[in-house]
Design a protein around this motif. Sequence first.
Motif, PDB file in Angstrom:
ATOM      1  N   PRO A  72       0.806  -1.461  -0.253  1.00 14.19           N
ATOM      2  CA  PRO A  72      -0.016   0.042  -0.384  1.00 14.19           C
ATOM      3  C   PRO A  72       0.831   0.560   0.079  1.00 14.19           C
ATOM      4  O   PRO A  72       0.427   2.354  -0.112  1.00 14.19           O
ATOM      5  CB  PRO A  72      -0.391  -0.361   1.372  1.00 14.19           C
ATOM      6  N   TRP A  73       2.133   1.391  -0.506  1.00 13.13           N
ATOM      7  CA  TRP A  73       2.984   2.305   0.141  1.00 13.13           C
ATOM      8  C   TRP A  73       4.402   2.176  -1.238  1.00 13.13           C
ATOM      9  O   TRP A  73       4.335   4.095  -1.549  1.00 13.13           O
ATOM     10  CB  TRP A  73       4.019   1.945   1.251  1.00 13.13           C
ATOM     11  N   SER A  74       3.614   1.646  -2.315  1.00 11.70           N
ATOM     12  CA  SER A  74       3.880   1.904  -3.305  1.00 11.70           C
ATOM     13  C   SER A  74       3.420   2.784  -4.466  1.00 11.70           C
ATOM     14  O   SER A  74       2.020   2.929  -4.178  1.00 11.70           O
ATOM     15  CB  SER A  74       4.422   0.500  -3.828  1.00 11.70           C
ATOM     16  N   TYR A  75       4.226   3.632  -5.104  1.00 12.46           N
ATOM     17  CA  TYR A  75       3.155   4.322  -5.944  1.00 12.46           C
ATOM     18  C   TYR A  75       3.863   3.608  -7.420  1.00 12.46           C
ATOM     19  O   TYR A  75       5.145   3.618  -8.165  1.00 12.46           O
ATOM     20  CB  TYR A  75       4.174   5.547  -6.496  1.00 12.46           C
ATOM     21  N   PRO A  76       2.367   3.828  -7.976  1.00 11.17           N
ATOM     22  CA  PRO A  76       3.058   3.122 -10.249  1.00 11.17           C
ATOM     23  C   PRO A  76       4.187   4.251 -10.521  1.00 11.17           C
ATOM     24  O   PRO A  76       4.401   5.909 -10.259  1.00 11.17           O
ATOM     25  CB  PRO A  76       2.044   3.411 -10.778  1.00 11.17           C
ATOM     26  N   LEU A 126      -9.477   7.708  -8.069  1.00 12.74           N
ATOM     27  CA  LEU A 126      -9.706   7.992  -6.740  1.00 12.74           C
ATOM     28  C   LEU A 126      -9.759   6.761  -5.903  1.00 12.74           C
ATOM     29  O   LEU A 126      -9.564   6.156  -5.178  1.00 12.74           O
ATOM     30  CB  LEU A 126     -11.173   8.781  -5.937  1.00 12.74           C
ATOM     31  N   ALA A 127     -10.951   5.837  -6.237  1.00 11.75           N
ATOM     32  CA  ALA A 127     -11.501   4.385  -5.766  1.00 11.75           C
ATOM     33  C   ALA A 127     -10.482   3.784  -5.914  1.00 11.75           C
ATOM     34  O   ALA A 127      -9.617   2.879  -4.863  1.00 11.75           O
ATOM     35  CB  ALA A 127     -12.341   4.181  -6.381  1.00 11.75           C
ATOM     36  N   ALA A 128      -9.848   3.426  -7.020  1.00 14.73           N
ATOM     37  CA  ALA A 128      -8.605   2.315  -7.320  1.00 14.73           C
ATOM     38  C   ALA A 128      -7.185   3.023  -6.665  1.00 14.73           C
ATOM     39  O   ALA A 128      -7.241   1.758  -5.768  1.00 14.73           O
ATOM     40  CB  ALA A 128      -8.831   2.933  -8.892  1.00 14.73           C
ATOM     41  N   SER A 129      -7.218   4.371  -6.626  1.00 15.85           N
ATOM     42  CA  SER A 129      -5.817   4.429  -5.698  1.00 15.85           C
ATOM     43  C   SER A 129      -6.706   4.051  -4.637  1.00 15.85           C
ATOM     44  O   SER A 129      -5.519   3.749  -3.209  1.00 15.85           O
ATOM     45  CB  SER A 129      -5.681   5.971  -5.858  1.00 15.85           C
TER      46      SER A 129
END
Length: 268
Positions: free
Chosen positions: A31-35, A224-227
């Motif tokens: 959950p802390w990763s960013y694409p 927003l929902a996906a994130s």
Amino acid sequence: MDADELAALWRERLGSWAIPEEILAAAPADPWSYPLARFTSRTDRALAERDDGPTLTRMSEALPAGGTLLDVGSGPGAASLPLHERIGHLYAVDTSGEMLEELAARADKLGVPATTVEGRWPDVAGRVPEVDVTVAAHVVYNVPDLDRFLRALDERTRGRVVLELPNRHPMSWISPLWEHFHGIVRPVRPIAEDCVALAAALGFDVHVEERESPLERFDSLEELAASACHRICLEPSRAEEVGRTALELGMWPLPRDRWVTVWWDRPV
């Protein structure tokens, strides 16, 4: 409070954002990763549409033509490469080699000599020389030992240190969904004011400017929902449910963040 007390308080408050182990263990993805694409698109936008806000302004006015710039937590270079016409040499530090490769490719295209250093600041501070200006943008909420981090920035800079950060933790926007889906009340602190207080207690002549973020966090409720699913450790298949809940909680559209620019000059 003195600097040691403020540093300990920052560390404690930042630690309170940890995700409970039982939720983290069941998460479908980190959950802390960013694409990577989120970072590269932001950098490309910053290059195409230069934002002359306080952060870039304070960097530009302190960077001599052909000067040296250090970008700590650089990502692909959104905070530094917009000054490519003034940069004589760019030193970029990031924990992600992938991010640094993206920065190097863009720097090469812009004709900016660049040295990339993979690692965590200040552990790798000895691998970069003293520079004219240092920037660390949207990094400090990832830094538990903020006093060491700031001191090392200052020690490697002969001119100006510039920080940019949201006025509150960047995951604050999602707090209502944590409470709804997991029954967890997320923290409020630390905030930018805590970083400013620590920098001042360390003896830096701190200046502060604040503005509305030039960027929307999301372009659509679906985004927003996906994130949100990713951040609060839910399966992606629940995105529609999360979107409906966000609407019910009055979370859409999200207000823009407030960004804070913190800067100080080294004594002559």
